[in-house]
Design a protein around this motif. Sequence first.
Motif, PDB file in Angstrom:
ATOM      1  N   VAL C  58       0.845  -1.194   0.000  1.00  0.00           N
ATOM      2  CA  VAL C  58       0.000   0.000   0.000  1.00  0.00           C
ATOM      3  C   VAL C  58       0.877   1.240   0.000  1.00  0.00           C
ATOM      4  O   VAL C  58       2.083   1.157   0.211  1.00  0.00           O
ATOM      5  N   SER C  59       0.248   2.411  -0.208  1.00  0.00           N
ATOM      6  CA  SER C  59       1.101   3.563  -0.481  1.00  0.00           C
ATOM      7  C   SER C  59       1.568   4.370   0.721  1.00  0.00           C
ATOM      8  O   SER C  59       2.413   5.238   0.565  1.00  0.00           O
ATOM      9  N   GLY C  60       1.061   4.129   1.926  1.00  0.00           N
ATOM     10  CA  GLY C  60       1.553   4.916   3.058  1.00  0.00           C
ATOM     11  C   GLY C  60       1.243   4.281   4.394  1.00  0.00           C
ATOM     12  O   GLY C  60       0.447   3.343   4.493  1.00  0.00           O
ATOM     13  N   GLY C  61       1.864   4.821   5.425  1.00  0.00           N
ATOM     14  CA  GLY C  61       1.758   4.242   6.746  1.00  0.00           C
ATOM     15  C   GLY C  61       0.389   4.422   7.391  1.00  0.00           C
ATOM     16  O   GLY C  61      -0.139   3.507   8.022  1.00  0.00           O
ATOM     17  N   THR C  62      -0.191   5.624   7.262  1.00  0.00           N
ATOM     18  CA  THR C  62      -1.520   5.834   7.823  1.00  0.00           C
ATOM     19  C   THR C  62      -2.505   4.874   7.171  1.00  0.00           C
ATOM     20  O   THR C  62      -3.351   4.272   7.835  1.00  0.00           O
ATOM     21  N   GLN C  63      -2.380   4.731   5.857  1.00  0.00           N
ATOM     22  CA  GLN C  63      -3.218   3.765   5.150  1.00  0.00           C
ATOM     23  C   GLN C  63      -3.025   2.358   5.666  1.00  0.00           C
ATOM     24  O   GLN C  63      -3.993   1.628   5.890  1.00  0.00           O
ATOM     25  N   ALA C  64      -1.763   1.961   5.813  1.00  0.00           N
ATOM     26  CA  ALA C  64      -1.495   0.599   6.289  1.00  0.00           C
ATOM     27  C   ALA C  64      -2.205   0.382   7.615  1.00  0.00           C
ATOM     28  O   ALA C  64      -2.952  -0.587   7.796  1.00  0.00           O
ATOM     29  N   ASN C  65      -2.023   1.320   8.537  1.00  0.00           N
ATOM     30  CA  ASN C  65      -2.635   1.167   9.854  1.00  0.00           C
ATOM     31  C   ASN C  65      -4.154   1.163   9.768  1.00  0.00           C
ATOM     32  O   ASN C  65      -4.834   0.321  10.363  1.00  0.00           O
ATOM     33  N   LYS C  66      -4.684   2.099   9.016  1.00  0.00           N
ATOM     34  CA  LYS C  66      -6.145   2.236   8.925  1.00  0.00           C
ATOM     35  C   LYS C  66      -6.778   0.996   8.306  1.00  0.00           C
ATOM     36  O   LYS C  66      -7.793   0.495   8.795  1.00  0.00           O
ATOM     37  N   VAL C  67      -6.186   0.499   7.239  1.00  0.00           N
ATOM     38  CA  VAL C  67      -6.792  -0.633   6.536  1.00  0.00           C
ATOM     39  C   VAL C  67      -6.657  -1.916   7.352  1.00  0.00           C
ATOM     40  O   VAL C  67      -7.602  -2.692   7.457  1.00  0.00           O
ATOM     41  N   VAL C  68      -5.503  -2.135   7.933  1.00  0.00           N
ATOM     42  CA  VAL C  68      -5.318  -3.352   8.731  1.00  0.00           C
ATOM     43  C   VAL C  68      -6.285  -3.364   9.912  1.00  0.00           C
ATOM     44  O   VAL C  68      -6.939  -4.373  10.194  1.00  0.00           O
ATOM     45  N   ILE C  69      -6.400  -2.245  10.573  1.00  0.00           N
ATOM     46  CA  ILE C  69      -7.246  -2.199  11.761  1.00  0.00           C
ATOM     47  C   ILE C  69      -8.717  -2.350  11.380  1.00  0.00           C
ATOM     48  O   ILE C  69      -9.471  -3.091  12.012  1.00  0.00           O
ATOM     49  N   HIS C  90      -1.003  10.831  16.018  1.00  0.00           N
ATOM     50  CA  HIS C  90      -0.522  11.568  14.853  1.00  0.00           C
ATOM     51  C   HIS C  90      -1.144  11.183  13.533  1.00  0.00           C
ATOM     52  O   HIS C  90      -0.545  11.392  12.472  1.00  0.00           O
ATOM     53  N   GLU C  91      -2.320  10.593  13.555  1.00  0.00           N
ATOM     54  CA  GLU C  91      -2.936  10.234  12.281  1.00  0.00           C
ATOM     55  C   GLU C  91      -4.304  10.894  12.117  1.00  0.00           C
ATOM     56  O   GLU C  91      -5.175  10.368  11.404  1.00  0.00           O
ATOM     57  N   ALA C  92      -4.479  12.051  12.744  1.00  0.00           N
ATOM     58  CA  ALA C  92      -5.661  12.890  12.513  1.00  0.00           C
ATOM     59  C   ALA C  92      -6.977  12.136  12.694  1.00  0.00           C
ATOM     60  O   ALA C  92      -7.971  12.437  12.040  1.00  0.00           O
ATOM     61  N   GLY C  93      -6.948  11.150  13.606  1.00  0.00           N
ATOM     62  CA  GLY C  93      -8.200  10.431  13.867  1.00  0.00           C
ATOM     63  C   GLY C  93      -8.548   9.403  12.814  1.00  0.00           C
ATOM     64  O   GLY C  93      -9.713   9.043  12.656  1.00  0.00           O
ATOM     65  N   ALA C  94      -7.545   8.904  12.093  1.00  0.00           N
ATOM     66  CA  ALA C  94      -7.813   7.935  11.014  1.00  0.00           C
ATOM     67  C   ALA C  94      -8.516   6.679  11.542  1.00  0.00           C
ATOM     68  O   ALA C  94      -9.435   6.169  10.910  1.00  0.00           O
ATOM     69  N   ILE C  95      -8.092   6.207  12.692  1.00  0.00           N
ATOM     70  CA  ILE C  95      -8.679   4.974  13.218  1.00  0.00           C
ATOM     71  C   ILE C  95     -10.117   5.234  13.662  1.00  0.00           C
ATOM     72  O   ILE C  95     -11.033   4.483  13.332  1.00  0.00           O
ATOM     73  N   GLU C  96     -10.314   6.316  14.394  1.00  0.00           N
ATOM     74  CA  GLU C  96     -11.664   6.659  14.830  1.00  0.00           C
ATOM     75  C   GLU C  96     -12.564   6.907  13.615  1.00  0.00           C
ATOM     76  O   GLU C  96     -13.757   6.593  13.660  1.00  0.00           O
TER      77      GLU C  96
END
Lengths: 345, 345, 345, 345
Positions: C58-69, C90-96
């Motif tokens: 995938v193209s970035g770390g925030t994406q990796a974290n968001k998609v996996v979770i 530091h991911e602007a609430g991506a998970i939430e």
Amino acid sequence: MIRFECDYAEGCHPKILEALQKTNFEQTCGYGLDPHSKKAEELIKKACENEDARVYLVSGGTQANKVVIAQVLRPHQGVVSVEGGHIAHHEAGAIESSGHKVVTLKPENGKLKAETLKAYLADYWADDTHEHIVQSGMVYISSPTELGTVYTKAELSALHNVCREYNIPLYLDGARLGYGFASKDNDLTLADLSRVTDIFYIGGTKVGALFGEAIVFNGDKGLDQDFRSLIKQNGAMLAKGRILGIQFEELFKDNLYFDISRKAVEQAERIKKAFLSKGYKLWIDSPTNQQFPILPKDAINKLKEKFAFLIWPDTGEPKLITRFCTSWATKDEDVDKLIDEINKL
Amino acid sequence: MIRFECDYAEGCHPKILEALQKTNFEQTCGYGLDPHSKKAEELIKKACENEDARVYLVSGGTQANKVVIAQVLRPHQGVVSVEGGHIAHHEAGAIESSGHKVVTLKPENGKLKAETLKAYLADYWADDTHEHIVQSGMVYISSPTELGTVYTKAELSALHNVCREYNIPLYLDGARLGYGFASKDNDLTLADLSRVTDIFYIGGTKVGALFGEAIVFNGDKGLDQDFRSLIKQNGAMLAKGRILGIQFEELFKDNLYFDISRKAVEQAERIKKAFLSKGYKLWIDSPTNQQFPILPKDAINKLKEKFAFLIWPDTGEPKLITRFCTSWATKDEDVDKLIDEINKL
Amino acid sequence: MIRFECDYAEGCHPKILEALQKTNFEQTCGYGLDPHSKKAEELIKKACENEDARVYLVSGGTQANKVVIAQVLRPHQGVVSVEGGHIAHHEAGAIESSGHKVVTLKPENGKLKAETLKAYLADYWADDTHEHIVQSGMVYISSPTELGTVYTKAELSALHNVCREYNIPLYLDGARLGYGFASKDNDLTLADLSRVTDIFYIGGTKVGALFGEAIVFNGDKGLDQDFRSLIKQNGAMLAKGRILGIQFEELFKDNLYFDISRKAVEQAERIKKAFLSKGYKLWIDSPTNQQFPILPKDAINKLKEKFAFLIWPDTGEPKLITRFCTSWATKDEDVDKLIDEINKL
Amino acid sequence: MIRFECDYAEGCHPKILEALQKTNFEQTCGYGLDPHSKKAEELIKKACENEDARVYLVSGGTQANKVVIAQVLRPHQGVVSVEGGHIAHHEAGAIESSGHKVVTLKPENGKLKAETLKAYLADYWADDTHEHIVQSGMVYISSPTELGTVYTKAELSALHNVCREYNIPLYLDGARLGYGFASKDNDLTLADLSRVTDIFYIGGTKVGALFGEAIVFNGDKGLDQDFRSLIKQNGAMLAKGRILGIQFEELFKDNLYFDISRKAVEQAERIKKAFLSKGYKLWIDSPTNQQFPILPKDAINKLKEKFAFLIWPDTGEPKLITRFCTSWATKDEDVDKLIDEINKL
């Protein structure tokens, strides 16, 4: 077994059942547009001394919090709460399920201090990576708090001023609002509350209703735009909205909401006094319907035989925190029995 | 004004009010774990002849749909519905607000045909770009449908077979389930329903309750894992859960749910007959509590003076579709008055 | 101005540009199904000594974290992280924004201890209101951590054992994974990592690539079911997926990923040594590419003239924490210049 | 095998690789705040002749759509698209995963007509149950459309007027924007586009870049408030944002974006002409880089030996729809070979 474990162990105030009975075969339109809902809204606006307020009735506290917060926040925003705030801990991730972080700050006596909030917001905006951090889009407090404490007018004004400085609404969860007004620490009227918050809700579930909460928007007119759609989307709109209307009509005519709250707090004070008289300490000196005596395990075991109440997890200490709740439905004789047993400890 | 515009214009069946009165000062624990909720769940399982079923009570239909669908789907999945299905059109985007697409297929008489579903699913899986397309993770139907029609046992079995072939649950929205069972087109029992669906809900709001729906999981045991957390998260868990329990207890002891439904459908049939006798056509021949006569505008205007009912938007045609609803609360005398007026048209 | 402020200040390793050049007019199919992506996946599986692993680019770390979770959690579940974890802060609430709470626990040296996790999970399940509290559905850690520290094999095994006990996956964010492997504190191979976690990602963005992260699923086969659909849904699937494939091909043939990481850590150690030699203290003794000297303000001001680096907010103390980063692209001569200036302080 | 199946089969325009090479060891700050991103934004604003435009670079089309739509809509709102629109069908539920319904209307030649939109919005607001129905909060179109057709200036103005009447933004997905401008049916400049839409994006992935899209906000200043936080939250912000900046710098200096688009469309026209000359019909007369000849199965089988192209599902008809794409990378000699084979059919 007599229950002091919560303030929602019984049904509702008899006047509400009576009104449900009396209106049962009236035909009304649905979804909260009926005359009873309208009447309840008017009574609440009057009690708030605020003709410009907009009132919405929903069926529960989690819904009230979830819908209000979803209404106000943009996607990159979160809501500020104290650690241990109801939305932060006890709503199964309801706020996050709408996409928003609950940003938690340290409380004092269960309350968010204006200084704490101001320092947090100042730091946030000073941080040059703040685009990467959830932005605080509103502030959530509850009064009474989870610890039974209440905000004073000065405390709310100070918080409201910080909120206005940062242009974010202040929202007060009043699940137990009646018990707050009845507290000896209270210096607020409903009208005051309507001036020092942007949104609050008046809890019915814990104060005399079968269920239901009345959300009041005091702030600017844009704040509740299309709010009914959000209520519907979140499943918080009853087809028979009148059932909420009828309940709040009863609670807000003839001062019922305040009268039953006062009674409950008087009973809580009697219980507190009984514990103090026996030399027990309090975890926190709560002036409302929740009391938190710290009791030795044998006293707990003794009381558990006849009464239900909450007991904090056993950490190995000889004494544990407990919680005893009264409510609009608490009977004098049950309080008498509890005090008798306390005296016998 | 006599209202035939919906099936939620009144309060609830008197026996429910009586039971609320009788139990009002009982003290119970909260959140649906009380004896009344347990009893209601047992009664429903018994009515379903399914000891393995799991029953959950929630406060409204949108909630039931939203929570069940959120429970079952993974993030990349959507729910199949017919065009015009309640979740597709009339729930303010509740399903999408949980992150899921409502995939719509063409209905026949308001119903999803097994062939339509099968063809859609076959095409989906044959498409080698299907990773880019929302995957169907469950099927939503309602019976009675939005058009008042009901599914037969054969139709449900056929749908269920397709669902099993593709390993996705079949969910039936029974907001008006009682009126379906009371229909002359019905060949199902609750026990049948429990066999040919994976999940369904028994509507209380429109069939005798103040509010409340009973969700029944028939399918595999994993299907409702941690479902109570999702109920809580979606604000669908009442603190005083017993209020739902008490209502469904009344509805499911002594056959009340079925008896009051039968009465409502008989009255709807009388109304239908009156319109047909006067030579009016029906938009659809509904065998349940909703009737859809197509009426000339002057007849509509005449009836509007005394009765409330739904009228489809004016498209310039001389006649418009209308909807007249009966319910458990409809009075014989009101039906008589309506029929009188129809006869005078 | 020479930049030591982050590890993503330059483009990519020259071999990657060369490979992009060489393959530029090859025609391939899209969306990561091309031969270069396949080859990269094979190389990574081989490096992990795990034929059963499944690799996704995938193209970035925030994406990796968001998609996996989003892939792993059910709606009522949250992800455990240490306070200050990247997803927590530091991911602007991506998970939430995907509906999930980030449950934060106290770290030690930036790391989550197995005991802390175990105590938290035990308390959660012992709490009889846990249905009202977000359930932990996976554990997120990063190594190196935000403080530059690395997990040892024993620490990871202990965490993994707790996770297995509670049947939740352990996920490791390896944004700077290469620098961790190159650390003197490291006792892990990629093959080890593949055994003591369920999912991890190998960071490309900070270790030689233009951008891109390789997510590796080691755990049970169901864990990544339909994962490509979630990648697409989250906008993390490149049409020209080969660009990711080509980059990881280069990084994982001939050991490039590990070689360039080693160089960066050696340079970081030189910088650390220079600060220590001058008597400055470290905020934390980081064994990887991030160094955290505590410097007096005049030293900071002096260094700021020629170098970019991070400076913690001024709290009024005479000394402030700073961060100096090296990377695969750091030039020896730039480190020399920095050390010269440090020596002159 | 020569690929005409899509417009993203190759890498990028050689000038872009050259620029990446030249700038590779420049040190810049991250997250799109670097000089190359700033320069690219300036070049695009200049090409739009709109000093007030705000330009944001993101890494892909699904991201662009998802982030823009999440930015604009409130929770109860959906986005209008034609049936078969990219967001409605081919983005794996990306829009719904942000909580929003895609409301689909019938297209004509792939395009949304102003009359269709106006009628829909008028009906919506006339419906007195509209609070229960998803509100349209923005309009999504793409040009070229999924069928290769392009909107004229008059069509866009008409749509924009309807949008303004209902106070909702018009958003144009320009994944293939260059090929639209190069079309013989085009009567628009980028400056026109900036006047008749509120937001659009300029596709890089399909028009010369490795990847990347440039989102342009033309509308009121509030529209993109805090947009960078939403980009970050959705994983659409590259740490090395400069990579996007460098690419769009190349595409927008010296007219490269338009020149390479023109070439691609000329080649598509040659292919179309070849099919027409042989007497084949077109599914739709596309004036851009996608061509849709309807071919008999034996012709398809013959061409499949040497060329990759899309074939619509076999419905039993003797002829099937096919799609042949050209792009900035299509070689004259490959088109020659295809035409040779067409002529031999």
